[in-house]
Motif scaffolding. Structure first.
Motif, short mmCIF file in Angstrom:
data_model
loop_
_atom_site.label_atom_id
_atom_site.label_comp_id
_atom_site.label_asym_id
_atom_site.label_seq_id
_atom_site.Cartn_x
_atom_site.Cartn_y
_atom_site.Cartn_z
N LEU A 22 0.73 -1.21 0.14
CA LEU A 22 -0.04 -0.20 -0.06
C LEU A 22 1.00 1.40 0.08
O LEU A 22 0.64 2.43 -0.69
N THR A 23 1.84 1.19 0.70
CA THR A 23 2.85 2.35 0.54
C THR A 23 3.45 2.60 -0.86
O THR A 23 3.59 3.75 -1.24
N ASN A 24 3.72 1.40 -1.63
CA ASN A 24 4.07 1.57 -2.92
C ASN A 24 3.11 2.24 -3.90
O ASN A 24 3.25 2.96 -4.84
N VAL A 25 1.64 1.56 -3.50
CA VAL A 25 0.63 2.48 -4.29
C VAL A 25 0.59 3.87 -4.13
O VAL A 25 0.31 4.57 -5.11
N ILE A 26 0.81 4.42 -2.93
CA ILE A 26 0.68 5.82 -2.34
C ILE A 26 1.85 6.33 -3.16
O ILE A 26 1.77 7.70 -3.90
N LYS A 27 3.13 5.79 -3.42
CA LYS A 27 4.46 6.32 -3.49
C LYS A 27 4.27 6.51 -5.38
O LYS A 27 4.73 7.49 -5.74
N HIS A 28 3.94 5.55 -5.86
CA HIS A 28 4.37 5.00 -7.40
C HIS A 28 3.24 5.00 -8.19
O HIS A 28 3.38 5.02 -9.50
N SER A 29 1.91 4.65 -7.80
CA SER A 29 1.14 3.96 -8.70
C SER A 29 0.11 5.12 -9.57
O SER A 29 -0.37 4.87 -10.61
N VAL A 59 -0.69 3.15 -12.81
CA VAL A 59 0.06 3.17 -14.10
C VAL A 59 1.00 1.86 -14.35
O VAL A 59 1.14 1.58 -15.46
N GLY A 60 1.12 1.03 -13.28
CA GLY A 60 1.71 -0.36 -13.74
C GLY A 60 3.10 -0.23 -13.55
O GLY A 60 3.96 1.01 -13.66
N PHE A 61 3.82 -1.32 -13.61
CA PHE A 61 5.21 -1.31 -13.81
C PHE A 61 5.57 -2.79 -14.25
O PHE A 61 4.88 -3.58 -14.39
N ASP A 62 7.07 -2.97 -14.47
CA ASP A 62 7.56 -4.26 -15.10
C ASP A 62 8.00 -4.98 -14.03
O ASP A 62 8.84 -4.78 -13.18
N PRO A 63 7.30 -5.99 -13.85
CA PRO A 63 7.42 -7.04 -12.67
C PRO A 63 8.79 -7.67 -12.47
O PRO A 63 9.35 -8.03 -11.63
N THR A 64 9.42 -7.77 -13.87
CA THR A 64 10.75 -8.54 -13.88
C THR A 64 11.78 -7.72 -13.27
O THR A 64 12.88 -8.22 -13.01
N THR A 65 11.46 -6.33 -12.97
CA THR A 65 12.64 -5.60 -12.19
C THR A 65 12.74 -5.95 -10.59
O THR A 65 13.68 -5.58 -10.26
N GLY A 108 16.41 -6.76 -8.78
CA GLY A 108 16.89 -5.92 -7.76
C GLY A 108 16.58 -4.52 -7.71
O GLY A 108 17.35 -3.87 -7.07
N LEU A 109 15.67 -4.10 -8.64
CA LEU A 109 15.52 -2.47 -8.67
C LEU A 109 14.36 -2.28 -7.63
O LEU A 109 14.18 -0.93 -7.59
N HIS A 110 13.63 -3.16 -7.10
CA HIS A 110 12.87 -2.68 -6.18
C HIS A 110 13.17 -3.55 -4.54
O HIS A 110 12.68 -4.54 -4.56
N VAL A 111 13.57 -2.86 -3.97
CA VAL A 111 14.15 -3.17 -2.63
C VAL A 111 12.83 -3.73 -1.54
O VAL A 111 12.72 -4.66 -1.29
N SER A 129 1.42 -9.22 -10.96
CA SER A 129 1.10 -9.01 -12.64
C SER A 129 0.73 -7.52 -12.56
O SER A 129 -0.11 -6.95 -11.77
N SER A 130 1.16 -6.87 -13.58
CA SER A 130 1.00 -5.41 -13.92
C SER A 130 1.06 -4.91 -15.15
O SER A 130 1.86 -5.34 -15.99
N ASN A 131 0.14 -4.22 -15.53
CA ASN A 131 -0.15 -3.61 -16.77
C ASN A 131 -0.63 -2.20 -16.38
O ASN A 131 -1.03 -1.80 -15.27
N ALA A 132 -0.56 -1.44 -17.49
CA ALA A 132 -1.23 0.10 -17.32
C ALA A 132 -2.77 -0.05 -16.96
O ALA A 132 -3.49 -0.59 -17.86
N GLY A 133 -2.91 0.49 -15.91
CA GLY A 133 -4.41 0.42 -15.41
C GLY A 133 -4.89 -0.71 -14.42
O GLY A 133 -5.91 -0.50 -13.80
N GLU A 134 -3.76 -1.72 -14.25
CA GLU A 134 -4.30 -2.56 -13.19
C GLU A 134 -2.67 -3.33 -12.81
O GLU A 134 -2.15 -3.79 -13.64
N THR A 135 -2.68 -3.33 -11.52
CA THR A 135 -1.60 -4.17 -10.90
C THR A 135 -2.17 -5.00 -9.78
O THR A 135 -2.99 -4.50 -8.94
N ILE A 136 -1.74 -6.42 -10.03
CA ILE A 136 -2.18 -7.08 -8.73
C ILE A 136 -1.37 -7.88 -8.11
O ILE A 136 -0.40 -8.59 -8.66
#
Length: 246
Positions: free
Chosen positions: A169-176, A202-208, A212-215, A234-241
């Motif tokens: 939820l903190t990541n949702v606040i900071k980045h989504s 907005v989503g992001f690339d889960p492979t990151t 090691g790009l997401h501590v 799973s993440s795409n523009a408009g939905e991250t689960i």
């Protein structure tokens, strides 16, 4: 007969000497092996103590990052959103930070404490912490929990799921940049706890995460792995689960 007796007595004497010599060698060997085993056990014991200390430090770093770190982020956003922050509001933020720090300390000292009696009680502290800031930044939130546990989870499972939810939820606040988030806790047919957090950001690339790009996400995954659970994003523009199963 006398000659045979002498020969047999000599042979018996030789055998007794060999036996006595073998016993001495065996005794020395047993003493050496026992000494080596004692040293090995002492080294193993010291390594176990060192591993326990390292694990405690790792757990503490995760607790500080996911617990207190998330609280600091939420507090910073609240301060940033309120141009006229009065003394009472500021003190409430500090008290919340103190409460989170105490919770981290108490959790480390009381690993055998009882789990929350119901899922609603498990989610109440999370809801209390995040609803206020969601309202401040215009994020609608749905909190969906069953009324009771089908099978009572352990304290560690409850704590791990709470920390994962806080970080997510903190990541949702900071980045989504989302305007809606759903937090769902349920039990599946295999008596497993399933926590799902869904946002329309907005989503992001889960492979990151693996790179090691997401501590924070790596910390969540490590927590779930220690419980032998499943962690999936799973993440795409408009939905991250984000879904975890323990």
């Amino acid at each position: 007969m006398l000659a045979l007796f002498v020969i047999l007595a000599w042979r018996i004497s030789k055998h007794l000497q060999h036996t006595k010599k073998f016993n001495h060698i065996l005794k020395d060997t047993v003493e050496q092996v026992s000494f080596d085993l004692k040293l090995s056990l002492e080294k193993k014991y010291q390594l176990e103590i060192e591993n326990m200390r390292l694990q405690e430090r790792l757990n503490l770093s995760h607790e500080l990052h996911d617990g207190l770190g998330g609280s600091l982020v939420r507090s910073m956003i609240l301060v940033d959103k309120n141009e006229k922050l009065d003394k009472t509001h500021f003190l409430s933020i500090l008290k919340l930070l103190r409460s989170d720090l105490r919770q981290i300390i108490d959790t480390g000292a009381n690993v055998d404490m009882e789990p929350p009696a119901t899922p609603v009680l498990w989610g109440a502290p999370l809801r209390h912490r995040f609803v206020q800031i969601f309202e401040e930044i215009d994020i609608e939130s749905d909190w969906i929990f069953p009324e009771k546990w089908e099978q009572l989870p352990t304290t560690q499972q409850c704590l791990t799921l709470a920390r994962v939810a806080e970080e997510a939820l903190t990541n949702v606040i900071k980045h989504s940049h989302a305007n809606h988030v759903a937090i769902i806790l349920e039990e599946n047919s295999n008596h497993q706890l399933v926590l799902t957090i869904r946002d329309n950001g907005v989503g992001f690339d889960p492979t990151t995460v693996q790179e090691g790009l997401h501590v924070g996400l790596q910390s969540m995954q490590a927590r779930i792995n220690r419980l032998g659970g499943e962690f999936d994003i799973s993440s795409n523009a408009g939905e991250t689960i984000l879904r975890v199963i323990v």
